[in-house]
Design a protein around this motif. Structure first.
Motif, mmCIF file in Angstrom:
data_model
loop_
_atom_site.group_PDB
_atom_site.id
_atom_site.type_symbol
_atom_site.label_atom_id
_atom_site.label_comp_id
_atom_site.label_asym_id
_atom_site.label_seq_id
_atom_site.Cartn_x
_atom_site.Cartn_y
_atom_site.Cartn_z
ATOM 1 N N ALA A 137 0.826 -1.206 0.000
ATOM 2 C CA ALA A 137 0.000 0.000 0.000
ATOM 3 C C ALA A 137 0.854 1.247 0.000
ATOM 4 N N HIS A 138 0.355 2.278 -0.692
ATOM 5 C CA HIS A 138 1.063 3.556 -0.794
ATOM 6 C C HIS A 138 0.234 4.671 -0.187
ATOM 7 N N SER A 139 0.868 5.513 0.639
ATOM 8 C CA SER A 139 0.298 6.767 1.135
ATOM 9 C C SER A 139 -1.065 6.566 1.790
ATOM 10 N N MET A 140 -2.143 7.166 1.260
ATOM 11 C CA MET A 140 -3.461 6.976 1.837
ATOM 12 C C MET A 140 -3.817 5.502 1.888
ATOM 13 N N GLY A 141 -3.392 4.748 0.880
ATOM 14 C CA GLY A 141 -3.639 3.306 0.885
ATOM 15 C C GLY A 141 -3.012 2.632 2.085
ATOM 16 N N GLY A 142 -1.860 3.169 2.554
ATOM 17 C CA GLY A 142 -1.220 2.616 3.736
ATOM 18 C C GLY A 142 -2.071 2.793 4.980
ATOM 19 N N ALA A 143 -2.731 3.940 5.084
ATOM 20 C CA ALA A 143 -3.631 4.171 6.215
ATOM 21 C C ALA A 143 -4.824 3.225 6.148
ATOM 22 N N ILE A 144 -5.393 3.073 4.970
ATOM 23 C CA ILE A 144 -6.548 2.189 4.792
ATOM 24 C C ILE A 144 -6.175 0.747 5.133
ATOM 25 N N LEU A 145 -5.056 0.285 4.591
ATOM 26 C CA LEU A 145 -4.636 -1.097 4.815
ATOM 27 C C LEU A 145 -4.330 -1.349 6.289
ATOM 28 N N THR A 146 -3.697 -0.388 6.963
ATOM 29 C CA THR A 146 -3.356 -0.573 8.370
ATOM 30 C C THR A 146 -4.611 -0.686 9.230
ATOM 31 N N LEU A 147 -5.617 0.122 8.944
ATOM 32 C CA LEU A 147 -6.883 0.007 9.672
ATOM 33 C C LEU A 147 -7.552 -1.334 9.379
ATOM 34 N N PHE A 148 -7.393 -1.834 8.164
ATOM 35 C CA PHE A 148 -7.918 -3.162 7.828
ATOM 36 C C PHE A 148 -7.201 -4.249 8.634
ATOM 37 N N LEU A 149 -5.884 -4.109 8.810
ATOM 38 C CA LEU A 149 -5.114 -5.095 9.577
ATOM 39 C C LEU A 149 -5.557 -5.140 11.030
ATOM 40 N N GLY A 167 0.198 10.548 9.096
ATOM 41 C CA GLY A 167 0.088 11.954 9.457
ATOM 42 C C GLY A 167 0.294 12.767 8.194
ATOM 43 N N ILE A 168 -0.469 13.844 8.025
ATOM 44 C CA ILE A 168 -0.397 14.664 6.816
ATOM 45 C C ILE A 168 0.520 15.858 7.058
ATOM 46 N N ALA A 169 1.377 16.159 6.092
ATOM 47 C CA ALA A 169 2.236 17.341 6.180
ATOM 48 C C ALA A 169 1.372 18.575 5.895
ATOM 49 N N LEU A 170 1.015 19.314 6.920
ATOM 50 C CA LEU A 170 0.102 20.447 6.793
ATOM 51 C C LEU A 170 0.873 21.747 6.590
ATOM 52 N N PRO A 171 0.263 22.720 5.883
ATOM 53 C CA PRO A 171 0.949 23.998 5.621
ATOM 54 C C PRO A 171 0.837 24.990 6.772
ATOM 55 N N MET A 172 0.379 24.518 7.935
ATOM 56 C CA MET A 172 0.190 25.402 9.092
ATOM 57 C C MET A 172 0.274 24.558 10.356
ATOM 58 N N PRO A 173 0.409 25.183 11.525
ATOM 59 C CA PRO A 173 0.438 24.417 12.777
ATOM 60 C C PRO A 173 -0.821 23.570 12.952
ATOM 61 N N GLY A 174 -0.670 22.414 13.573
ATOM 62 C CA GLY A 174 -1.779 21.484 13.706
ATOM 63 C C GLY A 174 -2.981 22.064 14.426
ATOM 64 N N PHE A 175 -2.757 22.844 15.509
ATOM 65 C CA PHE A 175 -3.887 23.390 16.272
ATOM 66 C C PHE A 175 -4.717 24.335 15.414
ATOM 67 N N HIS A 246 -7.980 12.325 11.418
ATOM 68 C CA HIS A 246 -8.542 11.440 12.441
ATOM 69 C C HIS A 246 -8.131 9.993 12.207
ATOM 70 N N ALA A 247 -8.033 9.591 10.952
ATOM 71 C CA ALA A 247 -7.600 8.226 10.637
ATOM 72 C C ALA A 247 -6.178 7.992 11.128
ATOM 73 N N GLY A 248 -5.302 8.997 10.927
ATOM 74 C CA GLY A 248 -3.933 8.871 11.403
ATOM 75 C C GLY A 248 -3.860 8.697 12.906
ATOM 76 N N ARG A 249 -4.657 9.470 13.629
ATOM 77 C CA ARG A 249 -4.691 9.349 15.083
ATOM 78 C C ARG A 249 -5.219 7.978 15.499
ATOM 79 N N ASN A 250 -6.215 7.503 14.790
ATOM 80 C CA ASN A 250 -6.784 6.193 15.089
ATOM 81 C C ASN A 250 -5.747 5.090 14.878
ATOM 82 N N ILE A 251 -4.982 5.220 13.802
ATOM 83 C CA ILE A 251 -3.944 4.230 13.505
ATOM 84 C C ILE A 251 -2.919 4.170 14.642
#
Length: 327
Positions: A137-149, A167-175, A246-251
């Motif tokens: 799995a690549h990128s978003m697919g990696g998140a999907i596959l990991t939740l499937f596992l 985790g997504i590289a955001l153009p601003m602080p997370g908060f 939210h998916a990243g946090r869940n993972i």
């Protein structure tokens, strides 16, 4: 197979001849299929099979990608002795779109991606009676596959995650990003609109791309989308970004419970996803006593499997070796 592997190191030198010769012949052997996913969305996928193959790799692409982009990877995996199945996620590729503006990258719930993958797994992988089952799995697919596992820990003998989106590289602080996303979530017109700084698909020149150093592979990928408007996807909606975070946090909250052997290939020069989240995921798995082998492809940008020959070959050799070590 060793002879085929050797070709990975010098393919770009005659890429046009390869793409219009052996690769095109291989692409013509594909089987294109479909199934119905959550909320009656039609999902499409492609497979390459041979009677003598007893092993299969389920390929889970990233955001905006289509299986139309993946012939070269399928070609290489197939010639290493694997059947290959590649999914087009809901809202992209040849699968059904969710919004009237088909360029908007959107999903109602991130778990719908996981539900779709589970349906395909039961339809193609389990029913195929394979002796060895693997996933890549690549990128978003990696998140999907990991939740499937986390749902199906015995589904695959081993898995490779390539630059997974934990985790997504955001153009601003997370908060600040979270405040904007929560504000947009309460306003339907904003919720399903393009996230800040994004818009409809456009063909960006190679010089400003953040995905690969390979001119040949970048231009070939671009041509797929330029020639077929139906598979184009642009920027994500505010809601998709919120769901992705939210998916990243869940993972990360589930990392210690995942037991499938994992090889995580990290792009050393990744500007799309957050590599620190990948490091944390592997640390949490390892501390829980479960195998997570991490390998950095130094200098690689986000699309490792579409990189220049040397970096791509390093990644392919690593994942084939890893799969063969988990029979």
């Amino acid at each position: 197979m060793e002879r085929h592997k050797a070709s990975w190191l010098n393919r770009e030198k005659a890429f046009a001849a390869f793409a219009h010769g052996p690769l095109l012949d291989f692409w013509h052997s594909r089987e294109e299929r479909e199934f119905v996913g959550v909320e009656n969305v039609t999902l499409r996928y492609v497979r390459f099979t041979a009677p003598q193959h007893k092993r299969v790799i389920l390929v889970v692409p990233g955001r905006i990608e289509s299986y139309v982009k993946y012939p070269e990877l399928a070609y290489d995996l197939f010639h290493c002795g694997f059947d290959v199945v590649i999914l087009d996620h809901r809202g992209q590729g040849r699968s059904d779109r969710l919004l009237q503006d088909s360029h908007r990258g959107h999903v109602v719930e991130f778990t719908h991606y996981v539900d779709d993958l589970e349906t395909l797994y039961l339809k193609e992988i389990v029913s195929g009676h394979y002796q060895q089952r693997y996933a890549l799995a690549h990128s978003m697919g990696g998140a999907i596959l990991t939740l499937f596992l986390a749902r199906q820990p015995q589904a695959f003998h081993a898995v490779t995650l390539v630059a997974p989106m934990f985790g997504i590289a955001l153009p601003m602080p997370g908060f600040l990003a979270n405040r904007i996303l929560d504000w947009a979530e309460k306003r339907p017109a904003m919720r399903e609109g393009y996230a800040l700084g994004t818009g409809r698909w456009r063909a960006n020149p190679f010089g400003i791309n953040r995905l690969t150093h390979s001119t040949e592979r970048y231009r070939r990928s671009l041509r797929f989308y330029a020639d077929d408007p139906a598979i184009r996807v642009g920027g994500p909606t505010y809601h998709w970004v919120r769901e992705g975070i939210h998916a990243g946090r869940n993972i990360l909250s589930l990392a210690s419970t995942i037991t499938t052997p994992i090889l995580l290939l990290q792009a050393g020069d990744d500007r799309v996803v957050d590599n620190r989240s990948q490091d944390l995921f592997c640390t949490m798995m390892t501390e829980a006593g479960h195998p997570c082998e991490a390998q950095v492809i130094q200098g690689a940008r986000h699309e490792i499997l579409f990189e220049k020959d040397a970096m791509r070959a390093q990644a392919l050799n690593a994942l084939i070796t890893f799969f063969e070590a988990h029979p």
